[in-house]
Structures are given as C-alpha cells and as structure tokens.
Motif scaffolding. Structure first.
Motif, PDB file in Angstrom:
ATOM      1  N   TYR A  33     -41.745  32.243 -61.310  1.00  0.00           N
ATOM      2  CA  TYR A  33     -42.421  33.219 -60.486  1.00  0.00           C
ATOM      3  C   TYR A  33     -41.741  34.506 -60.784  1.00  0.00           C
ATOM      4  O   TYR A  33     -40.603  34.550 -61.431  1.00  0.00           O
ATOM      5  CB  TYR A  33     -41.965  32.912 -59.218  1.00  0.00           C
ATOM      6  N   MET A  95     -37.710  33.732 -61.389  1.00  0.00           N
ATOM      7  CA  MET A  95     -37.287  32.291 -60.725  1.00  0.00           C
ATOM      8  C   MET A  95     -37.824  31.416 -61.510  1.00  0.00           C
ATOM      9  O   MET A  95     -39.268  31.381 -61.326  1.00  0.00           O
ATOM     10  CB  MET A  95     -37.489  32.545 -59.409  1.00  0.00           C
ATOM     11  N   SER A  99     -36.738  23.624 -57.094  1.00  0.00           N
ATOM     12  CA  SER A  99     -35.983  23.936 -56.271  1.00  0.00           C
ATOM     13  C   SER A  99     -34.729  23.552 -56.454  1.00  0.00           C
ATOM     14  O   SER A  99     -34.207  23.472 -57.697  1.00  0.00           O
ATOM     15  CB  SER A  99     -36.298  22.826 -54.770  1.00  0.00           C
ATOM     16  N   GLY A 100     -33.726  23.496 -55.510  1.00  0.00           N
ATOM     17  CA  GLY A 100     -32.391  23.597 -55.855  1.00  0.00           C
ATOM     18  C   GLY A 100     -31.716  24.392 -56.836  1.00  0.00           C
ATOM     19  O   GLY A 100     -31.831  25.360 -56.453  1.00  0.00           O
ATOM     20  N   THR A 101     -31.266  24.071 -57.799  1.00  0.00           N
ATOM     21  CA  THR A 101     -30.447  24.992 -58.748  1.00  0.00           C
ATOM     22  C   THR A 101     -31.674  26.152 -59.520  1.00  0.00           C
ATOM     23  O   THR A 101     -31.292  26.811 -60.097  1.00  0.00           O
ATOM     24  CB  THR A 101     -29.823  24.260 -59.789  1.00  0.00           C
ATOM     25  N   SER A 103     -33.687  27.525 -57.760  1.00  0.00           N
ATOM     26  CA  SER A 103     -34.024  28.668 -56.915  1.00  0.00           C
ATOM     27  C   SER A 103     -33.467  30.009 -57.058  1.00  0.00           C
ATOM     28  O   SER A 103     -33.604  31.143 -56.243  1.00  0.00           O
ATOM     29  CB  SER A 103     -34.036  28.195 -55.350  1.00  0.00           C
ATOM     30  N   LYS A 104     -32.739  30.121 -57.873  1.00  0.00           N
ATOM     31  CA  LYS A 104     -31.917  31.254 -58.117  1.00  0.00           C
ATOM     32  C   LYS A 104     -32.943  32.562 -58.747  1.00  0.00           C
ATOM     33  O   LYS A 104     -33.571  32.136 -59.521  1.00  0.00           O
ATOM     34  CB  LYS A 104     -30.444  31.443 -58.812  1.00  0.00           C
ATOM     35  N   LEU A 105     -32.672  33.630 -58.166  1.00  0.00           N
ATOM     36  CA  LEU A 105     -33.326  35.020 -58.666  1.00  0.00           C
ATOM     37  C   LEU A 105     -32.373  35.385 -59.791  1.00  0.00           C
ATOM     38  O   LEU A 105     -31.419  35.618 -59.712  1.00  0.00           O
ATOM     39  CB  LEU A 105     -33.400  35.952 -57.588  1.00  0.00           C
TER      40      LEU A 105
ATOM     41  N   TYR B  33     -28.123  32.122 -49.951  1.00  0.00           N
ATOM     42  CA  TYR B  33     -27.450  32.513 -51.048  1.00  0.00           C
ATOM     43  C   TYR B  33     -26.702  33.514 -50.795  1.00  0.00           C
ATOM     44  O   TYR B  33     -26.606  34.588 -49.742  1.00  0.00           O
ATOM     45  CB  TYR B  33     -28.865  33.187 -51.871  1.00  0.00           C
ATOM     46  N   TYR B  35     -25.509  37.140 -53.347  1.00  0.00           N
ATOM     47  CA  TYR B  35     -25.438  37.875 -54.632  1.00  0.00           C
ATOM     48  C   TYR B  35     -24.472  38.913 -54.508  1.00  0.00           C
ATOM     49  O   TYR B  35     -24.187  39.486 -53.534  1.00  0.00           O
ATOM     50  CB  TYR B  35     -26.843  38.420 -54.605  1.00  0.00           C
ATOM     51  N   ILE B  55     -25.636  23.968 -53.676  1.00  0.00           N
ATOM     52  CA  ILE B  55     -26.356  23.681 -54.883  1.00  0.00           C
ATOM     53  C   ILE B  55     -26.324  24.520 -55.847  1.00  0.00           C
ATOM     54  O   ILE B  55     -26.756  24.074 -57.068  1.00  0.00           O
ATOM     55  CB  ILE B  55     -27.763  23.576 -54.398  1.00  0.00           C
ATOM     56  N   ILE B  56     -25.764  25.741 -55.782  1.00  0.00           N
ATOM     57  CA  ILE B  56     -25.601  26.793 -56.908  1.00  0.00           C
ATOM     58  C   ILE B  56     -24.097  27.277 -56.735  1.00  0.00           C
ATOM     59  O   ILE B  56     -23.813  27.579 -55.676  1.00  0.00           O
ATOM     60  CB  ILE B  56     -26.632  27.881 -56.825  1.00  0.00           C
ATOM     61  N   GLN B 101     -37.380  35.091 -51.376  1.00  0.00           N
ATOM     62  CA  GLN B 101     -36.119  35.334 -50.725  1.00  0.00           C
ATOM     63  C   GLN B 101     -36.210  36.585 -49.831  1.00  0.00           C
ATOM     64  O   GLN B 101     -36.494  37.616 -50.203  1.00  0.00           O
ATOM     65  CB  GLN B 101     -34.921  35.345 -51.602  1.00  0.00           C
TER      66      GLN B 101
END
Lengths: 117, 112
Positions: A33, A95, A99-101, A103-105, B33, B35, B55-56, B101
């Motif tokens: 995405y 992205m 899911s999980g790891t 999902s970070k931008l 999250y 950032y 998870i992160i 998000q």
C-alpha cells in the motif's frame, strides 16, 4: 528493506494552479500500500490519499489524485486548484501487505509545499 | 470527540530525567504505534502493539519502554533522557487488516 525517496525537498505553487509531488520507492514485495500524508504547520499528520498496489486504477480524493506506476515504482501526488490551506509538508509512505510486523509505515523525507497568492 | 490524543503536547526537561508520554485512542482500534520525527522531519517507526502485545520493536535504545495497559492506550516511558531524544513523538492507531493509520497531534520533547 523498503525505501521511499522524495527528491523534491521544497516546491512552490500559485493558488489555483496544479502541482505534482514526486515519490519513488524500492521494494521486492508484489502487494503493498502507498500513502500520502500531509503535515501542516499545526504538526498534525493527515491522510491525504492511499493506493493499493493490486489496483491499477489511480486513487482520487477531490482535488488530490495519484499517478501510480507500479513497474517504475513511482507514486506521484497531483494537487489541482491549489489552495492556501494546502501549504504543508507532504510525506509519501509505504506499507507491506499483511499484518503484524508488516503494518509499519516507511516514510520518505518529505516535500515542503508552499502555496502562494 | 478526539480520535487519537496524546499528553502532554509539549515536554521540556533536563538531561538525565525520566519522562512519560501517554496516548489514547477512542476509535476502537486494536493496533497502536509510536513514531519519532527528528529535527529534519524524518518519521520512523519505533514500536507497535496489537491487542496489548508488542509486535514491532525497531532498533530503539532500551531506555525507551512502551507499555500498553489495554487496547486503547499506549504509553511511552523514556529513562535517562539525552539531548538526541529531542524530537516530536507521534502515536497512531489502526485496526488490524485495515491499513490506514490515524495519528495523534504529536508530543514535542525538548531535552536541555
């Protein structure tokens, strides 16, 4: 790892004109995405538009549209009929699908857009 | 009716102190999250929690410790603050399976 590059640190456009902000990215993923976020002087991060990589049709949101070129890994943002309120930093973000790891931008370095009279 | 809120909005403190930033979301999301936005405006993920589970965890000094007491809250505690910790810290939330998000207003931290 994914990287996002915004090669234009600053841009300027006159009110009512059209401007295009560039973004390229590097990934080995096939499904992902892409987003454009706007950060005005108020500091708030505001979602402008999003694009799913599996969709060929370019996303549009009122005066905002994207030109998504998957093969070229390019995702530019076009702002039509620019308004003074469009003055902000614009961030392109990536992205991975999942899911999980995933999902970070991952953000680019931003383009500062100034709309002038 | 604020969606994602952070407290405080501004935080000025001395080197070596310990401080916390709180985040709350009322969107019913299950993922939150943190950032960090540095002085050059670069944004980078620090942590993410899903249903209170970490998870992160990016490469962040262990002086930074997130805590999620429930799905709607994610706090960030920073020990032994250093000059380089000066930045804007953004909290964000999303619903697992949905990619968008939503960000809080940010907390500007200045370490003197």
């Amino acid at each position: 790892a994914q990287t996002v590059t915004q090669s234009q640190p600053e841009m300027s456009v006159q009110e009512a004109e059209t401007v295009t902000l560039s973004c390229t990215y590097d990934t080995s993923e096939s499904n992902y995405y892409l987003f454009w976020y706007k950060q005005p002087p108020s500091r708030q991060m505001i979602l402008v538009i999003r694009q799913e990589a599996y969709k060929q049709q370019n996303a549009t949101e009122n005066r905002f549209s994207v030109n998504f070129q998957k093969a070229a890994k390019s995702f530019s943002l076009k702002i039509s009929d620019s308004q003074l309120g469009d003055t902000a930093m614009y961030f392109c973000a990536f992205m991975k699908h999942g899911s999980g790891t995933a999902s970070k931008l991952t953000f680019g370095t931003g383009t500062r857009l100034q709309v002038t009279l | 009716d604020t969606a994602v809120s952070q407290t405080p909005k501004y935080l000025v403190t001395q080197m070596g102190n310990d401080k916390s930033i709180k985040c709350e979301q009322n969107l019913g999301h299950d993922t939150m999250y943190w950032y960090k936005q540095d002085s050059k405006k670069f944004l980078k993920i620090m942590f993410s929690y899903n249903n209170k589970e970490l998870i992160i965890n990016e490469t962040v000094p262990n002086r930074f410790s997130p805590k999620s007491p429930d799905k709607a809250h994610l706090n960030l505690h920073i020990n032994s603050l250093e000059l380089g910790d000066s930045a804007v810290y953004f909290c964000a939330s999303s619903q697992q399976g949905r990619q968008t998000q939503y960000f809080g207003p940010g907390t500007r931290l200045l370490v003197l």
